[in-house]
Design a protein around this motif. Structure first.
Motif, PDB file in Angstrom:
ATOM      1  N   ALA A 137      19.181 -13.364  17.232  1.00  0.00           N
ATOM      2  CA  ALA A 137      17.785 -13.918  17.200  1.00  0.00           C
ATOM      3  C   ALA A 137      17.036 -13.670  15.757  1.00  0.00           C
ATOM      4  CB  ALA A 137      16.803 -12.991  18.297  1.00  0.00           C
ATOM      5  N   VAL A 138      16.156 -14.256  15.517  1.00  0.00           N
ATOM      6  CA  VAL A 138      15.546 -14.149  14.058  1.00  0.00           C
ATOM      7  C   VAL A 138      14.022 -13.820  14.372  1.00  0.00           C
ATOM      8  CG1 VAL A 138      14.248 -15.729  12.288  1.00  0.00           C
ATOM      9  CG2 VAL A 138      16.699 -16.103  12.784  1.00  0.00           C
ATOM     10  N   ILE A 139      13.268 -12.909  13.726  1.00  0.00           N
ATOM     11  CA  ILE A 139      12.133 -12.514  13.885  1.00  0.00           C
ATOM     12  C   ILE A 139      11.273 -12.473  12.664  1.00  0.00           C
ATOM     13  CG2 ILE A 139      10.913 -10.538  14.805  1.00  0.00           C
ATOM     14  CD1 ILE A 139      13.595  -9.571  16.316  1.00  0.00           C
ATOM     15  N   CYS A 140      10.247 -12.975  12.827  1.00  0.00           N
ATOM     16  CA  CYS A 140       9.284 -13.114  11.492  1.00  0.00           C
ATOM     17  C   CYS A 140       7.857 -13.046  11.998  1.00  0.00           C
ATOM     18  CB  CYS A 140       9.791 -14.556  11.108  1.00  0.00           C
ATOM     19  SG  CYS A 140       8.656 -14.589   9.344  1.00  0.00           S
ATOM     20  N   GLU A 155       8.815 -23.336   8.251  1.00  0.00           N
ATOM     21  CA  GLU A 155      10.303 -23.458   7.548  1.00  0.00           C
ATOM     22  C   GLU A 155      11.271 -22.644   8.296  1.00  0.00           C
ATOM     23  OE1 GLU A 155       7.356 -23.042   6.090  1.00  0.00           O
ATOM     24  OE2 GLU A 155       7.359 -24.083   4.464  1.00  0.00           O
ATOM     25  N   VAL A 156      11.099 -21.447   8.762  1.00  0.00           N
ATOM     26  CA  VAL A 156      11.912 -20.661   9.341  1.00  0.00           C
ATOM     27  C   VAL A 156      12.347 -21.258  10.758  1.00  0.00           C
ATOM     28  CG1 VAL A 156      12.459 -18.116  10.235  1.00  0.00           C
ATOM     29  CG2 VAL A 156      11.334 -18.526   8.228  1.00  0.00           C
ATOM     30  N   ALA A 157      11.160 -21.759  11.505  1.00  0.00           N
ATOM     31  CA  ALA A 157      11.503 -22.215  12.624  1.00  0.00           C
ATOM     32  C   ALA A 157      12.500 -23.389  12.617  1.00  0.00           C
ATOM     33  CB  ALA A 157      10.147 -22.767  13.383  1.00  0.00           C
ATOM     34  N   LEU A 167      14.028 -17.995  17.947  1.00  0.00           N
ATOM     35  CA  LEU A 167      12.807 -17.529  16.959  1.00  0.00           C
ATOM     36  C   LEU A 167      11.788 -16.769  17.806  1.00  0.00           C
ATOM     37  CD1 LEU A 167      11.739 -17.248  14.340  1.00  0.00           C
ATOM     38  CD2 LEU A 167      10.403 -19.374  14.646  1.00  0.00           C
ATOM     39  N   ILE A 168      11.543 -15.480  17.298  1.00  0.00           N
ATOM     40  CA  ILE A 168      10.340 -14.616  17.796  1.00  0.00           C
ATOM     41  C   ILE A 168       9.314 -14.565  16.900  1.00  0.00           C
ATOM     42  CG2 ILE A 168       9.746 -12.445  18.530  1.00  0.00           C
ATOM     43  CD1 ILE A 168      12.558 -11.995  19.603  1.00  0.00           C
ATOM     44  N   LEU A 185       7.246 -25.769  17.011  1.00  0.00           N
ATOM     45  CA  LEU A 185       8.005 -24.764  16.340  1.00  0.00           C
ATOM     46  C   LEU A 185       9.361 -24.605  16.996  1.00  0.00           C
ATOM     47  CD1 LEU A 185       5.695 -21.704  15.734  1.00  0.00           C
ATOM     48  CD2 LEU A 185       6.724 -23.318  14.075  1.00  0.00           C
ATOM     49  N   GLY A 186       9.443 -24.956  18.285  1.00  0.00           N
ATOM     50  CA  GLY A 186      10.793 -24.603  19.151  1.00  0.00           C
ATOM     51  C   GLY A 186      10.984 -23.109  19.353  1.00  0.00           C
ATOM     52  N   ALA A 187       9.991 -22.196  19.256  1.00  0.00           N
ATOM     53  CA  ALA A 187      10.125 -20.836  19.179  1.00  0.00           C
ATOM     54  C   ALA A 187      10.764 -20.322  20.439  1.00  0.00           C
ATOM     55  CB  ALA A 187       9.078 -19.906  18.432  1.00  0.00           C
ATOM     56  N   ALA A 188      11.171 -19.254  20.668  1.00  0.00           N
ATOM     57  CA  ALA A 188      11.449 -18.963  21.952  1.00  0.00           C
ATOM     58  C   ALA A 188      10.342 -18.038  22.291  1.00  0.00           C
ATOM     59  CB  ALA A 188      12.787 -17.792  21.745  1.00  0.00           C
ATOM     60  N   PHE A 189       9.653 -17.154  21.456  1.00  0.00           N
ATOM     61  CA  PHE A 189       8.462 -16.372  22.046  1.00  0.00           C
ATOM     62  C   PHE A 189       7.534 -16.430  20.732  1.00  0.00           C
ATOM     63  CE2 PHE A 189      12.251 -14.501  24.260  1.00  0.00           C
ATOM     64  CZ  PHE A 189      11.698 -14.540  25.560  1.00  0.00           C
TER      65      PHE A 189
END
Length: 374
Positions: A137-140, A155-157, A167-168, A185-189
């Protein structure tokens, strides 16, 4: 009192918020626990709050909105849904202990995407180097709770989408101020508190779940659904909402979100940035003050930190408090952010704003700082 600590909790709320809490206490019981009037009122209120958040964050369904106690609770669910014990995560250099402590408890291997303060391109480049196969996972965070640094979440997403890494996003300091489009974003959370920029009561939080996000319950218990089975339901939001809801808090949060949508997050953000800019300019003119902000406040929200040469930050905050001006000093539960900025030993005084603050309050604060320094 002049309240400049909204990065911790927005003290001043729209009047509708407290009225809704009081009304809920008098008229509502628990959603999903009965077909009688007080239970149905509670269910309708919870659904209305989810629906308002769907509109604010462009979600596909109210079921993607999970109520939590706070952002820390939401982040723990998200992290422990994605990162196994001993797993691997990539985080920014500006994360709160609500991210770093759960990862430490998991024994996770953590890579930090470091970048200089207010230089989002450096942060994005660091993430680009570190998001590699094997990352769970990536968290930002969207905005640093110490410095107001708006990080390059979009950009991170994009990197996460390209490389198939979930991505969280920690939106603790941006919810209600800077909006995000979860599907885009397509983020998970996306995790957020209810009691900060959304102007809800303390004890409220939200976890927005992506349509394909794997979810793991942090707690098990009653949900009012599928009571015969001994596993948590496999559908949202029930899978993550064990136990009785904070209905008065949700009722207040509903009115806070309605206020944001009525006024406009962009207008609130613009107002807070104007206050921050005026504060930064005024502080910079005082002897021995270092303000952590760019002159144009680029890549910064309505949060800023400063130090004063020869003065302890806790003593400054205490002196301001004696003059009925509320700020926060120290490490702000984010030692990693201070490590990035070089303020780990001293900490900083943090000033943070809300819709309710005024330029007149900024001038009173600056006058108080002049007296303290003298």
């Amino acid at each position: 009192m002049i309240y400049f600590d909204s990065a911790a909790t927005t003290f001043q709320k729209p009047p509708e918020v407290s009225a809704a809490v009081k009304e809920a206490m008098a008229t509502m019981s628990s959603p999903g626990r009965g077909g009688y009037r007080s239970a149905m009122l509670a269910a309708d209120t919870a659904f209305a709050c989810r629906s308002e958040l769907v509109e604010l964050y462009h979600l596909e369904s109210p079921e993607q909105v999970v109520f939590t106690m706070n952002a820390t609770h939401a982040l723990n669910i998200a992290i422990k849904s994605l990162v196994p014990p001993g797993g691997r995560a990539v985080i920014s250099g500006y994360e709160h202990n609500a991210v770093t402590r759960p990862l430490a408890a998991l024994g996770a291997k953590v890579d930090v995407a470091s970048g200089s303060l207010f230089h989002p391109e450096q942060v994005a480049d660091a993430f680009d180097r570190l998001i590699v196969p094997g990352v769970d996972a990536v968290i930002c965070n969207h905005v640093s709770n110490v410095f107001g640094f708006v990080q390059p979440v979009e950009e991170v997403a994009a990197l996460c989408r390209t490389r198939g890494v979930p991505l969280i996003v920690d939106a603790s300091q941006s919810a209600g101020i800077l909006t995000l489009d979860l599907p885009a974003l397509g983020a998970a959370f996306i995790a957020m508190p209810g009691h900060k920029g959304l102007y809800g009561p303390q004890g409220t939080g939200v976890l927005l779940c992506g349509s394909q996000a794997p979810v793991r319950p942090l707690m098990e218990g009653g949900t009012g659904s599928l009571s015969i089975q001994q596993e948590m339901p496999d559908f949202l939001p029930d899978r993550l909402e064990a136990g009785t809801h904070n209905v008065p808090g949700i009722a207040g949060l509903l009115e806070g979100v309605r206020f944001i949508r009525r006024v406009g997050a962009d207008k609130i953000c613009y107002h807070e940035r104007l206050l921050a800019r005026q504060t930064a300019l005024g502080l910079s003119a005082l002897p021995g003050i270092r303000v952590y902000a760019r002159p144009d406040l680029a890549h910064q929200a309505g949060v800023l930190s400063f130090t004063a040469e020869g003065h302890d930050v806790e003593q400054i905050a205490s002196a301001l408090g004696q003059q009925e001006i509320a700020v926060r000093a120290g490490l702000h539960c984010a030692p990693s952010a201070h490590r990035q900025a070089g303020t780990l030993e001293s900490g900083t005084v943090r000033v943070s704003f809300s819709h309710w603050n005024t330029m007149g309050e900024v001038e009173q604060f600056l006058d108080a700082m002049r007296r303290i320094l003298q």
